[in-house]
Design a protein around this motif. Structure first.
Motif, short mmCIF file in Angstrom:
data_model
loop_
_atom_site.label_atom_id
_atom_site.label_comp_id
_atom_site.label_asym_id
_atom_site.label_seq_id
_atom_site.Cartn_x
_atom_site.Cartn_y
_atom_site.Cartn_z
N THR A 214 -9.07 -6.19 -46.16
CA THR A 214 -8.02 -5.37 -45.55
C THR A 214 -7.61 -5.95 -44.19
O THR A 214 -6.44 -5.89 -43.82
N MET B 259 -3.40 1.69 -46.30
CA MET B 259 -4.04 1.23 -45.06
C MET B 259 -3.03 0.58 -44.11
O MET B 259 -3.01 0.87 -42.92
N CYS C 259 -14.40 3.77 -46.38
CA CYS C 259 -14.76 4.25 -45.04
C CYS C 259 -14.93 3.08 -44.07
O CYS C 259 -14.47 3.13 -42.93
N LEU D 93 -2.76 1.17 -39.77
CA LEU D 93 -4.00 0.89 -39.05
C LEU D 93 -3.87 -0.41 -38.25
O LEU D 93 -3.19 -1.35 -38.66
N TYR E 226 -11.48 1.49 -43.41
CA TYR E 226 -10.65 2.37 -42.57
C TYR E 226 -11.19 2.39 -41.14
O TYR E 226 -10.44 2.27 -40.17
N SER F 207 -13.83 -4.71 -46.02
CA SER F 207 -13.20 -4.66 -44.69
C SER F 207 -12.57 -6.00 -44.35
O SER F 207 -11.51 -6.06 -43.70
N MET G 13 -7.80 10.32 -40.67
CA MET G 13 -7.21 10.59 -41.98
C MET G 13 -6.58 11.98 -42.01
O MET G 13 -5.50 12.18 -42.59
N THR H 124 -12.90 8.26 -38.48
CA THR H 124 -12.21 8.00 -39.74
C THR H 124 -11.67 9.29 -40.35
O THR H 124 -10.50 9.39 -40.71
#
Length: 693
Positions: A495, A189, A439, A195, A442, A492, A355, A351
């Motif tokens: 991250t 990630m 998901c 990201l 990301y 989430s 990817m 997403t």
């Protein structure tokens, strides 16, 4: 409304954070390298980033912010981002602590930006449980108080009244899975896919700027501003308390625009909290709320009320879902679902597309290098950050063992807490949860939107329908919502924190440990704070009360809808639901089609839906907050950008923490001495006549 969609998407309110961080680091970004500014400062090992003082400060701030989030949960549910306040107050408290120790010659370890990041992570993780724990939505929606507001599915199988023991146990077995589900993907990630995580990046810039000499000076001024307005807000809440001795008493019921407007929920209720929230939220949010209030309470509900006896029976009370209340609740649900589903597919599409490009570009050789697959040279900042981010690796086995162990414990425990939630429902959720958590994490990295509540609603319908109406399907659906929301929300969040840690050179290990400790704090603090509200305010969850917990009923009705279908809705309600569901998706499509330049003039359907059920009173407060900020920006934009979030945070924190002494007073049986009410001239004459007789 829930946090992830309270300000439409979880981090729409973070625009204010971004503006502030841009202001704070404007000079920083002009420098050749951020990390060269800190080059002379040694980065402490990960164990030393986790200090005793950091967790003491985190605990105090977690209690403060949990009270704020809980109050917002139980009133209107609009929860702004508190990241700025967490970072700012964490900096202030520890800086004051270290200054004192330095003067006394006892300072052993200086205060670093890594320690500041640990505090911010811990506080946000702890207060985040007040949102993902569902105290204003799915969890309280299980209670008898909320069930009585509906004639369907209110038998014993579908009711679970709050209790401190089971709430703490439930949160402990579901809140940690999300942390382990995305732990193995942190390098992909942050390093490989690079990201953005806009809120995590903004928070990192903010913390970096605090620890430069110029940033520290500005931070002190911001804290002073926050303190002034905290004191004002707290004292204003205390002053208002004296006038609330009975129902509908006090400044909160001031008929600002007249009694007719007051009957239709249009009035300014003198809430410092929502003035502050309005200052933090983007202008489009507040305008959308106002448009929704005018459309519903100004136009639609008065027109539908005229159809009483035709569209719905006049025998039903105003709070019945078979009457006008049914239109209010289910049309709001339709708009929320329309907006949520549109954005789910939008973010999912972005997403998958992102990817695909990330994976495809990994196989493309750089231009000018036909033989070497080495990537382009990294900047000094990226080299330094990548080196330290990869230094303290977290073993893959820890993530797998942690996830499997907690999943087994959870599958064995949850059916004892919620009898209709069978172990195999939980196993199915845990099989799909890591994919959905990825998901969500990301998508949040690309768009800054967390769709935790959307995944939770998906679980409501799937598990509720699977369990069935006769087998406690409503309770099973609500419990499944909690399991799913906690997993994808914490994934989430973690991250996002890894991104903040990457940019402040905080170790991934210290970030993970801080998140775990913060989550554990939240699993105890949030139920205790909710329990205080539950015991102190006997009308908690009752429509029209001070703490009506409106989204508890919304979530319960979603579960009823998923289990029992649409048969109980009043006449034409389903048709209107279809119209507003489609309208929400179409409006979002138009916003995306016209681009950012024009989208800022088109209302957001999710924000419009909130006052459909609640009324427009809090939107007036929020628009006042917007107006104050707008005028301030016209007079002095630099100061408004730098100090606006601090002033807003002070207003929110002061009014929010007043709920602690007011709850204690209520529990002690101490009642306010005065009831201030507002009557029409005719009503006042009748009262005078009655008293005179």
């Amino acid at each position: 409304m829930e946090r992830s969609s309270s300000i439409t998407k979880k981090n729409d309110g973070d625009d204010a954070d971004k503006n502030l961080s841009e202001q704070l680091v404007g000079s920083e970004e002009k420098e050749e390298s951020v990390e060269k500014i800190f080059e002379s400062r040694e980065v402490p090992p990960w164990q030393k980033q986790l200090t005793f003082r950091a967790f003491i400060v985190s605990f105090v701030l977690a209690v403060l912010f949990t009270f704020i989030v809980m109050k917002l949960n139980l009133t209107t549910g609009i929860i702004p981002s508190l990241n700025v306040s967490a970072g700012l107050l964490g900096f202030f408290f520890v800086k004051t602590w270290t200054k004192f120790l330095e003067k006394s010659g006892l300072l052993k370890q200086p205060f670093t930006r890594q320690e500041n990041t640990v505090i911010q992570t811990c506080v946000v993780a702890a207060s985040g449980i007040a949102f993902s724990g569902g105290f204003g939505s799915y969890l309280f929606g299980m209670s008898e108080v909320v069930a009585k507001q509906s004639t369907e599915a209110n038998d014993a199988l579908d009711i679970k009244n709050p209790s401190l023991a089971w709430m703490i146990g439930f949160l402990f077995v579901v809140s940690f899975l999300g942390l382990f589900s995305v732990l193995p993907l942190r390098k992909i990630m942050i390093i490989d896919f690079k990201l953005i995580y806009p809120s995590g990046t903004a928070t990192a810039h903010l913390i970096n700027s605090f620890h430069t000499p110029q940033g520290a000076k500005l931070a002190k001024k911001q804290v002073r501003a926050l303190g002034k307005f905290f004191s004002f807000s707290f004292l204003w809440g205390f002053f208002q308390w004296f006038f609330t001795a009975g129902d509908d008493c006090g400044f909160v019921n001031f008929p600002t625009f007249g009694l007719k407007a007051y009957e239709n929920k249009f009035y300014f209720d003198f809430s410092a909290t929502y003035v502050g929230v309005g200052m933090i939220c983007p202008y489009i949010i507040n305008i959308s709320l106002l448009v929704g209030a005018i459309l519903s309470w100004g136009i639609m509900w008065p027109l539908i009320e005229q159809r009483k006896g035709d569209w719905y029976s006049a025998e039903y009370p105003s709070s019945s879902l078979h009457g006008l209340q049914g239109y209010k609740v289910f049309i709001a649900i339709a708009m929320i679902l329309g907006d949520g589903i549109y954005n789910f597919f939008k973010v999912l599409g972005r997403t998958l597309f992102g990817m695909y490009h990330q994976l495809r570009n990994r196989n493309v050789l750089p231009v000018g290098s036909q033989s070497s697959p080495s990537p382009p040279a990294l900047s000094y900042d990226d080299q330094r950050r990548t080196q330290l981010f990869l230094k303290d690796r977290i073993p893959m086995w820890l993530a797998i063992v942690g996830y499997v162990t907690i999943a087994i414990v959870s599958a064995a425990t949850l059916p004892h807490i919620f009898a209709p939630l069978k172990w195999y429902y939980i196993v199915i959720i845990y099989i799909f949860a890591p994919t959905l958590a990825f998901c969500n994490a990301y998508g949040c990295g690309l768009t800054d939107w967390s769709l935790a509540s959307t995944y939770g609603k998906l679980a409501i319908f799937v598990i509720g329908a699977w369990a069935g109406a006769g087998h406690g399907g409503v309770l099973a659906g609500l419990a499944a919502c909690g399991v799913m929301m906690n997993i994808v929300s914490t994934a989430s969040d973690l991250t996002q924190d890894f991104k903040t840690g990457y940019m402040t050179l905080a170790s991934p290990r210290s970030m993970f440990v801080s998140q775990v400790i913060g989550t554990a704090m939240g699993c105890v603090i949030s139920p205790c704070v909710f329990w205080l509200f539950y015991k102190a305010f006997s009308d908690l969850g009752v429509p029209g009360s001070q703490y009506s917990a409106p989204y508890a009923l919304v979530y319960r009705n979603m579960a009823i809808l998923g289990v029992e279908g649409f048969s109980a809705l009043p006449k034409h309600c389903l048709t209107l639901c279809y119209i507003f569901f489609v309208a929400a998706a179409v409006i979002n499509g138009i916003r995306d089609a016209v681009g950012p330049k024009w989208a800022k003039f088109i209302p957001l359907p999710m924000a419009m839906a909130i006052p459909f059920y609640l009324g427009g009173y809090f939107t007036i407060d929020m628009c006042v907050g917007s107006l104050i900020l707008f005028i301030w920006e016209k007079i002095d934009k630099v100061k408004a950008d730098a100090f606006g979030p601090a002033v807003a945070s002070g207003l929110i924190c002061g009014d929010g923490i007043w709920t602690l002494p007011s709850s204690v007073l209520a529990l002690a049986g101490v009642k306010p001495p005065i009831c201030m009410k507002f009557l029409s001239r005719k009503a006042n004459a009748r009262v005078d006549t009655f008293l005179g007789s």
